[in-house]
Write a protein that holds these residues in place. Structure first.
Motif, PDB file in Angstrom:
ATOM      1  N   HIS A   1       0.828  -1.204   0.000  1.00  0.00           N
ATOM      2  CA  HIS A   1       0.000   0.000   0.000  1.00  0.00           C
ATOM      3  C   HIS A   1       0.864   1.255   0.000  1.00  0.00           C
ATOM      4  CE1 HIS A   1      -3.660  -2.137   0.128  1.00  0.00           C
ATOM      5  NE2 HIS A   1      -3.636  -2.492   1.402  1.00  0.00           N
ATOM      6  N   LYS A   2       2.003   1.180   0.666  1.00  0.00           N
ATOM      7  CA  LYS A   2       2.908   2.334   0.653  1.00  0.00           C
ATOM      8  C   LYS A   2       3.401   2.622  -0.762  1.00  0.00           C
ATOM      9  CE  LYS A   2       4.408   1.500   5.407  1.00  0.00           C
ATOM     10  NZ  LYS A   2       5.508   1.096   6.304  1.00  0.00           N
ATOM     11  N   VAL A   3       3.693   1.552  -1.501  1.00  0.00           N
ATOM     12  CA  VAL A   3       4.098   1.721  -2.902  1.00  0.00           C
ATOM     13  C   VAL A   3       2.946   2.282  -3.717  1.00  0.00           C
ATOM     14  CG1 VAL A   3       4.832   0.507  -4.987  1.00  0.00           C
ATOM     15  CG2 VAL A   3       5.830  -0.105  -2.763  1.00  0.00           C
ATOM     16  N   GLY A   4       1.727   1.756  -3.487  1.00  0.00           N
ATOM     17  CA  GLY A   4       0.555   2.256  -4.214  1.00  0.00           C
ATOM     18  C   GLY A   4       0.287   3.720  -3.929  1.00  0.00           C
ATOM     19  N   ILE A   5       0.450   4.130  -2.684  1.00  0.00           N
ATOM     20  CA  ILE A   5       0.254   5.546  -2.326  1.00  0.00           C
ATOM     21  C   ILE A   5       1.282   6.411  -3.027  1.00  0.00           C
ATOM     22  CG2 ILE A   5       0.401   7.189  -0.423  1.00  0.00           C
ATOM     23  CD1 ILE A   5      -0.757   5.011   1.375  1.00  0.00           C
ATOM     24  N   LEU A   6       2.525   5.938  -3.054  1.00  0.00           N
ATOM     25  CA  LEU A   6       3.584   6.704  -3.703  1.00  0.00           C
ATOM     26  C   LEU A   6       3.304   6.860  -5.197  1.00  0.00           C
ATOM     27  CD1 LEU A   6       6.278   8.112  -3.194  1.00  0.00           C
ATOM     28  CD2 LEU A   6       7.424   5.947  -3.712  1.00  0.00           C
ATOM     29  N   ILE A   7       2.832   5.789  -5.838  1.00  0.00           N
ATOM     30  CA  ILE A   7       2.498   5.867  -7.271  1.00  0.00           C
ATOM     31  C   ILE A   7       1.351   6.847  -7.494  1.00  0.00           C
ATOM     32  CG2 ILE A   7       1.578   4.559  -9.215  1.00  0.00           C
ATOM     33  CD1 ILE A   7       3.071   2.115  -8.162  1.00  0.00           C
ATOM     34  N   SER A   8       0.328   6.804  -6.642  1.00  0.00           N
ATOM     35  CA  SER A   8      -0.797   7.739  -6.755  1.00  0.00           C
ATOM     36  C   SER A   8      -0.329   9.176  -6.606  1.00  0.00           C
ATOM     37  CB  SER A   8      -1.846   7.420  -5.682  1.00  0.00           C
ATOM     38  OG  SER A   8      -2.313   6.103  -5.793  1.00  0.00           O
ATOM     39  N   LEU A   9       0.579   9.388  -5.670  1.00  0.00           N
ATOM     40  CA  LEU A   9       1.099  10.731  -5.435  1.00  0.00           C
ATOM     41  C   LEU A   9       1.895  11.227  -6.636  1.00  0.00           C
ATOM     42  CD1 LEU A   9       1.043  12.804  -3.114  1.00  0.00           C
ATOM     43  CD2 LEU A   9       3.217  11.856  -2.350  1.00  0.00           C
ATOM     44  N   ILE A  10       2.753  10.353  -7.171  1.00  0.00           N
ATOM     45  CA  ILE A  10       3.571  10.733  -8.332  1.00  0.00           C
ATOM     46  C   ILE A  10       2.685  11.026  -9.538  1.00  0.00           C
ATOM     47  CG2 ILE A  10       5.271   9.880  -9.986  1.00  0.00           C
ATOM     48  CD1 ILE A  10       6.582   8.354  -7.682  1.00  0.00           C
TER      49      ILE A  10
END
Length: 598
Positions: A144-153
């Motif tokens: 989920h941390k990776v998914g959040i980072l992708i959403s943010l980018i």
């Protein structure tokens, strides 16, 4: 039943209620589901309830939560921004067509992706808030941390790219606030009010007064700001009843391009059928001097030039003779590419007719407008250097206007700025129209009676200023009901639209309300929110004080002792009390239950 008995029963129920309020309920299956979705701990459930003096998460998880909040805010901002830009999706898709060379509905793809990221981040936010409301610690899974980072980018990159290539859309966002701000304020207050529960729960379980004051200060500052936001809001659609002017007249942009191929005779006929008050188009001059309708510099987008003359797809449309232009199909692209997603709504005979449209001449366009008694406005493109009519394109256009059409000069909003003085002297009945904002003195000196401006120039003050000197305002291109409603409330006289068939059905502006109705909604929302926040904070303060008084003690005397208990059922956590008041209430309720049943 006697009065003492009723009083005793009421007292027992009150004590039972108080005991229930002092309990901490741990909804095992619900918390397992939350922890599994948020932390991906499905194989086993680990108790992660924080102790009264603990924070809700470690520093690493706190940073992850801050990143989650940032991703939620940015994805929400981009989704709202792109959702409000729907009015210009067609322009965005054709912009990409011009650079990529093929058609694809990129605007819809971008909307779906942004909605997907926002939904994903919002679900994680709700899970986190629910876990905090249950007094649980946060343990976000690395995926989920990776998914959040992708959403943010994605949100940051998309916002940056669109701001660079299409920065004027931010004006659309600001305009949308004039319509939606009262309701966004309502939603923001409700959201912050709902966050009062987890905030108060953890604030009153902290021992650090500095940390407690910081969290409460930030929360109350945001809440107070939301309460006072309406003081700085302005919306033209908040106005006294009876002060709303007439609906803006509708001018079909290249006809009715949602119902037929743009700039074809069928498109203008559809616009007339839809109730348009005027027709807008673009005029070029063929190599042999025939004015015809074409918006683009070349013929690649709206004709089958690639099939008929593949070696001339990049040539200027003005460098073709009229006979060559007449031989092109100007409608099949509408069915194959379906730019507005509306081609499927056409009947079979309409689809056949749309697929057989040809390039329309200015003569046929003016003849239709004259017979239907509609206003016309058109951009006039000067032919390129070396064209036989590069110096006489205006005279050639006027010749068609006067000699081979039945339209009246007063029906024509003359937009070309070249040789304007000479054109006005030749025919004072033409309605001189300016495509740029100019000082009033210059407009009056050039005999301007109408302004034709992009909708980003919308301003009630500007409209009133020009109306005071008998200059009306037309805005282009407005196709969304909310944007048309805003233009209506602003006092605009007419709009150019891709959707006359849709806007004609509006009987009044959307979201129109009186100042009294708005003030009532604003004040009532703030007052109810404040009362609810106060109750929530008071409740958690009262409960934590009582529970703190009960903790860390174990007295062995029979007359006033209490033991810390672990309940047999896994859904209740009881906390001991030094004065045994809580357990006495529970015991009293237990004893009284059989007596009531008997």
């Amino acid at each position: 039943m006697t009065y003492p008995a009723m009083a005793s029963k009421f007292s027992q129920r009150l004590l039972g209620l108080r005991a229930k309020l002092l309990r901490r309920y741990e909804h095992g299956p619900f918390v397992r589901c939350l922890s599994g979705l948020y932390g991906c701990r499905w194989r086993r459930y680990e108790r992660s309830r924080g102790q009264p003096e603990d924070c809700c998460c470690s520093k690493l998880e706190g940073a992850s939560f801050v990143l989650l909040v940032a991703a939620f805010c940015l994805t929400l901002l981009f989704l709202y921004f792109w959702g409000q830009a729907e009015n210009d999706y067609n322009d965005f898709d054709w912009f990409n067509f011009g650079h990529l060379g093929f058609w694809f509905p990129w605007s819809v793809v971008l909307l779906v992706i942004s909605a997907g990221f926002f939904t994903y981040v919002t679900v994680l936010m709700l899970l986190a808030v629910c876990l905090l409301s249950e007094g649980q610690k946060l343990h976000l899974h690395w995926s989920h941390k990776v998914g959040i980072l992708i959403s943010l980018i994605f949100s940051v990159a998309a916002t940056a790219v669109l701001s660079d290539l299409w920065g004027e859309e931010w004006t659309t966002l600001l305009l949308s606030f004039q319509v939606t701000a009262p309701y966004l304020h309502l939603g923001g207050v409700l959201l912050m009010t709902s966050l009062a529960w987890p905030v108060a729960l953890h604030v009153f379980r902290m021992n650090s007064s500095v940390r407690r004051g910081l969290i409460v200060g930030v929360y109350l500052s945001v809440l107070l700001t939301l309460y006072l936001v309406p003081l700085g809001l302005y919306s033209p659609c908040i106005k006294q009843k009876g002060t709303l002017g007439p609906a803006p007249a509708l001018i079909g942009h290249r006809g009715a391009p949602m119902l037929a191929p743009e700039n074809t005779l069928m498109s203008f006929e559809k616009a007339v059928e839809a109730g348009s008050d005027g027709l807008e188009t673009d005029v070029a001059i063929s190599y042999d001097g025939v004015p015809f309708l074409m918006h683009d510099h070349n013929l690649q987008r709206t004709t089958n030039i690639q099939e008929v003359l593949p070696n001339r797809t990049g040539d200027s449309a003005a460098m073709f003779t009229w006979s060559e232009l007449e031989g092109l199909n100007a409608g099949s692209w509408f069915l194959s590419q379906n730019p507005f997603g509306t081609a499927g709504s056409l009947r079979q005979e309409e689809r056949q007719r749309a697929g057989n449209q040809s390039v329309c001449s200015l003569q046929d366009f003016l003849q239709l407008a004259g017979q239907a008694q509609k206003l016309v406005i058109f951009d006039l493109y000067r032919p390129p250097y070396g064209h036989p009519y590069s110096n006489s394109w205006i005279q050639r256009t006027l010749d068609v206007l006067y000699n081979v059409s039945s339209i009246q000069s007063s029906q024509v909003l003359w937009l070309p700025s070249d040789q304007r003085s000479w054109v006005h002297q030749s025919d004072p009945d033409l309605q001189q129209t300016s495509g740029t904002r100019l000082p009033l003195e210059e407009l009056q000196r050039n005999n301007i009676v109408r302004l034709n401006l992009p909708y980003s120039s919308m301003s009630a003050e500007l409209t009133r200023e020009y109306s005071a000197v008998n200059i009306s305002t037309n805005l282009y291109v407005i196709s969304q009901p909310w944007l048309y409603s805003l233009a209506w409330c602003t006092g605009v006289h007419s709009v150019t639209t891709n959707a006359p068939q849709l806007l004609r059905t509006l009987k009044s502006p959307l979201l129109l309300m009186s100042p009294e109705e708005y003030n009532l909604m604003w004040i009532l929302t703030d007052v109810l929110s404040f009362m609810l926040v106060v109750v929530i904070f008071y409740f958690h303060r009262w409960r934590e004080q009582k529970l703190a008084f009960c903790s860390d003690r174990e007295v062995k005397q029979d007359n006033g002792s209490c033991r810390q208990k672990k309940p047999e059922m896994g859904d209740i956590w009881s906390v001991s009390s030094s004065n045994c008041q809580t357990e006495k209430m529970l015991n009293l309720a237990t004893v009284m239950e059989p007596s009531r049943q008997s």
